[in-house]
Design a protein around this motif. Structure first.
Motif, short mmCIF file in Angstrom:
data_model
loop_
_atom_site.label_atom_id
_atom_site.label_comp_id
_atom_site.label_asym_id
_atom_site.label_seq_id
_atom_site.Cartn_x
_atom_site.Cartn_y
_atom_site.Cartn_z
N LYS A 157 -22.02 -64.36 63.35
CA LYS A 157 -23.01 -63.56 62.65
C LYS A 157 -23.50 -62.41 63.53
N PHE A 158 -23.67 -62.69 64.82
CA PHE A 158 -24.10 -61.64 65.74
C PHE A 158 -23.05 -60.54 65.86
N LEU A 159 -21.78 -60.92 65.90
CA LEU A 159 -20.73 -59.92 66.02
C LEU A 159 -20.58 -59.09 64.75
N ALA B 297 -14.36 -59.30 71.86
CA ALA B 297 -15.35 -60.37 71.76
C ALA B 297 -14.92 -61.44 70.75
N GLN B 298 -14.19 -61.05 69.71
CA GLN B 298 -13.72 -62.01 68.73
C GLN B 298 -12.74 -63.00 69.34
N ASP B 299 -11.91 -62.53 70.26
CA ASP B 299 -11.00 -63.43 70.96
C ASP B 299 -11.76 -64.43 71.82
N ARG B 300 -12.83 -63.98 72.43
CA ARG B 300 -13.64 -64.87 73.26
C ARG B 300 -14.35 -65.93 72.42
N VAL B 301 -14.83 -65.54 71.24
CA VAL B 301 -15.47 -66.51 70.35
C VAL B 301 -14.46 -67.54 69.87
N ALA C 245 -23.13 -72.79 67.39
CA ALA C 245 -22.93 -71.66 68.31
C ALA C 245 -21.88 -70.70 67.78
N THR C 246 -20.80 -71.22 67.21
CA THR C 246 -19.77 -70.35 66.67
C THR C 246 -20.28 -69.55 65.48
N ALA C 247 -21.03 -70.20 64.61
CA ALA C 247 -21.60 -69.50 63.45
C ALA C 247 -22.58 -68.41 63.89
#
Length: 93
Positions: A84-86, A34-38, A78-80
């Protein structure tokens, strides 16, 4: 001569920004985590803002600059929020 060079450089910049957006979209689709997608989403909105800025330079219209500013602001938020969600699993505390 200078205007021809400027028009060609703007055209090349648009093509390269489009290619960068394609690479970012592939990272969003194929990212193993998921970090790669963000990170791909972050890159995609920055490239979209830059493409709008180059398009605004080409046309001479200020509407594209305002749209690029809105995309940059919404993309940052959106990125922030996604980061934070991840990290915590919740957005609103």
């Amino acid at each position: 001569m200078i205007m021809t060079l400027l028009s060609w450089s703007i055209l090349v910049a648009q093509g390269l920004l489009g290619l960068a957006m394609l690479c970012a979209a592939l990272r969003i689709l194929r990212g193993p985590r998921a970090q790669d997608r963000v990170l791909g989403l972050d890159t995609l909105y920055v490239n979209a803002a830059m493409l709008l800025l180059v398009f605004g330079i080409r046309t001479g219209s200020t509407v594209y600059f305002e749209a690029a500013l809105v995309i940059a602001l919404l993309g940052f938020v959106a990125t922030a929020a996604l980061a934070k969600f991840l990290m915590r699993g919740e957005i609103i505390e």
